[in-house]
Design a protein around this motif. Structure first.
Motif, short mmCIF file in Angstrom:
data_model
loop_
_atom_site.label_atom_id
_atom_site.label_comp_id
_atom_site.label_asym_id
_atom_site.label_seq_id
_atom_site.Cartn_x
_atom_site.Cartn_y
_atom_site.Cartn_z
N LEU A 34 -12.19 -3.17 10.37
CA LEU A 34 -10.86 -2.59 10.53
C LEU A 34 -10.64 -2.40 12.02
O LEU A 34 -11.52 -1.94 12.74
N SER A 35 -9.45 -2.74 12.49
CA SER A 35 -9.19 -2.54 13.91
C SER A 35 -7.70 -2.31 14.13
O SER A 35 -6.86 -2.68 13.32
N TRP A 36 -7.40 -1.68 15.24
CA TRP A 36 -6.03 -1.50 15.68
C TRP A 36 -6.03 -1.69 17.18
O TRP A 36 -6.85 -1.12 17.90
N ASN A 37 -5.14 -2.53 17.66
CA ASN A 37 -5.09 -2.86 19.08
C ASN A 37 -3.67 -2.66 19.61
O ASN A 37 -2.71 -2.81 18.86
N ARG A 38 -3.57 -2.35 20.87
CA ARG A 38 -2.27 -2.22 21.51
C ARG A 38 -2.41 -2.72 22.94
O ARG A 38 -3.35 -2.39 23.63
N ALA A 39 -1.48 -3.54 23.36
CA ALA A 39 -1.50 -4.08 24.72
C ALA A 39 -0.51 -3.31 25.61
O ALA A 39 0.53 -2.86 25.15
N ALA A 40 -0.87 -3.17 26.86
CA ALA A 40 0.01 -2.51 27.81
C ALA A 40 1.23 -3.38 28.06
O ALA A 40 1.16 -4.59 27.87
N PRO A 41 2.32 -2.83 28.41
CA PRO A 41 2.59 -1.43 28.74
C PRO A 41 2.74 -0.59 27.47
O PRO A 41 3.29 -1.04 26.47
N PHE A 42 2.24 0.63 27.52
CA PHE A 42 2.28 1.53 26.38
C PHE A 42 3.54 2.38 26.42
O PHE A 42 3.98 2.78 27.49
N PRO A 43 4.11 2.66 25.24
CA PRO A 43 5.27 3.55 25.21
C PRO A 43 4.90 4.92 25.79
O PRO A 43 3.80 5.40 25.60
N GLU A 44 5.84 5.52 26.49
CA GLU A 44 5.58 6.83 27.09
C GLU A 44 5.28 7.85 25.99
O GLU A 44 5.92 7.87 24.93
N GLY A 45 4.28 8.68 26.23
CA GLY A 45 3.91 9.72 25.27
C GLY A 45 3.07 9.22 24.11
O GLY A 45 2.79 9.98 23.18
N LEU A 46 2.66 7.98 24.13
CA LEU A 46 1.85 7.42 23.04
C LEU A 46 0.48 8.09 22.99
O LEU A 46 -0.21 8.19 23.99
N ALA A 52 -4.05 5.01 16.21
CA ALA A 52 -5.11 4.14 15.69
C ALA A 52 -5.68 4.68 14.38
O ALA A 52 -5.89 3.92 13.43
N VAL A 53 -5.90 5.99 14.32
CA VAL A 53 -6.42 6.59 13.08
C VAL A 53 -5.46 6.33 11.93
O VAL A 53 -5.85 5.94 10.82
N GLU A 54 -4.17 6.53 12.16
CA GLU A 54 -3.16 6.30 11.12
C GLU A 54 -3.13 4.84 10.69
O GLU A 54 -3.10 4.52 9.50
N ARG A 55 -3.15 3.93 11.64
CA ARG A 55 -3.09 2.49 11.32
C ARG A 55 -4.36 2.03 10.61
O ARG A 55 -4.31 1.18 9.73
N LEU A 56 -5.50 2.58 10.98
CA LEU A 56 -6.74 2.23 10.29
C LEU A 56 -6.74 2.75 8.86
O LEU A 56 -7.18 2.08 7.94
N ARG A 57 -6.20 3.94 8.66
CA ARG A 57 -6.08 4.49 7.30
C ARG A 57 -5.25 3.57 6.41
O ARG A 57 -5.54 3.38 5.24
N GLU A 58 -4.20 3.01 6.99
CA GLU A 58 -3.32 2.11 6.23
C GLU A 58 -4.05 0.84 5.78
O GLU A 58 -3.64 0.20 4.82
N GLN A 59 -5.10 0.46 6.47
CA GLN A 59 -5.83 -0.76 6.14
C GLN A 59 -6.88 -0.56 5.05
O GLN A 59 -7.39 -1.53 4.48
N ILE A 60 -7.23 0.67 4.74
CA ILE A 60 -8.24 0.95 3.73
C ILE A 60 -7.65 0.72 2.34
O ILE A 60 -6.59 1.23 2.02
N THR A 61 -8.35 -0.07 1.53
CA THR A 61 -7.90 -0.36 0.17
C THR A 61 -8.92 0.23 -0.82
O THR A 61 -10.08 0.47 -0.46
N PRO A 62 -8.51 0.46 -2.08
CA PRO A 62 -9.44 1.00 -3.07
C PRO A 62 -10.70 0.13 -3.24
O PRO A 62 -11.76 0.64 -3.56
N GLY A 63 -10.59 -1.17 -3.01
CA GLY A 63 -11.76 -2.04 -3.15
C GLY A 63 -12.84 -1.77 -2.11
O GLY A 63 -13.98 -2.18 -2.28
#
Length: 94
Positions: A34-46, A52-63
């Motif tokens: 599982l991975s989450w990546n973001r390339a610069a430039p980053f939105p202000e206040g990110l 990343a924790v939220e996006r990784l949670r979205e990738q977890i499946t019951p299997g």
């Protein structure tokens, strides 16, 4: 030249490897990381870590999760508390 393991059957080889501390898994259990990546430039206040924790949670499946229930153990003697039923959810990470 042999590696020393050629004479073993699969089950014997697994036993030897596990006795040496290795964990042997079937190839079907392999997972894509599982991975989450973001390339610069980053939105202000990110807050990249929170995102990343939220996006990784979205990738977890019951299997990917192994569910197990351990039955309750009644008290064996006076003063023994026994043990309540325990339900476990184990995320498989390989």
């Amino acid at each position: 030249m042999t590696n020393g393991f050629d004479a073993f059957h699969d089950t014997e080889l697994i036993r030897v490897l596990e006795a040496r501390g290795y964990v042997v898994r079937h190839k079907d259990e392999a997972r894509i990381p599982l991975s989450w990546n973001r390339a610069a430039p980053f939105p202000e206040g990110l807050d990249f870590k929170a995102e990343a924790v939220e996006r990784l949670r979205e990738q977890i499946t019951p299997g990917m999760i192994y569910f197990r229930t351990e039955p309750a153990v009644p008290p064996k003697f006076d003063g023994d508390l026994g043990r309540p039923e325990i339900r476990r959810a184990i995320l498989r990470i390989l």
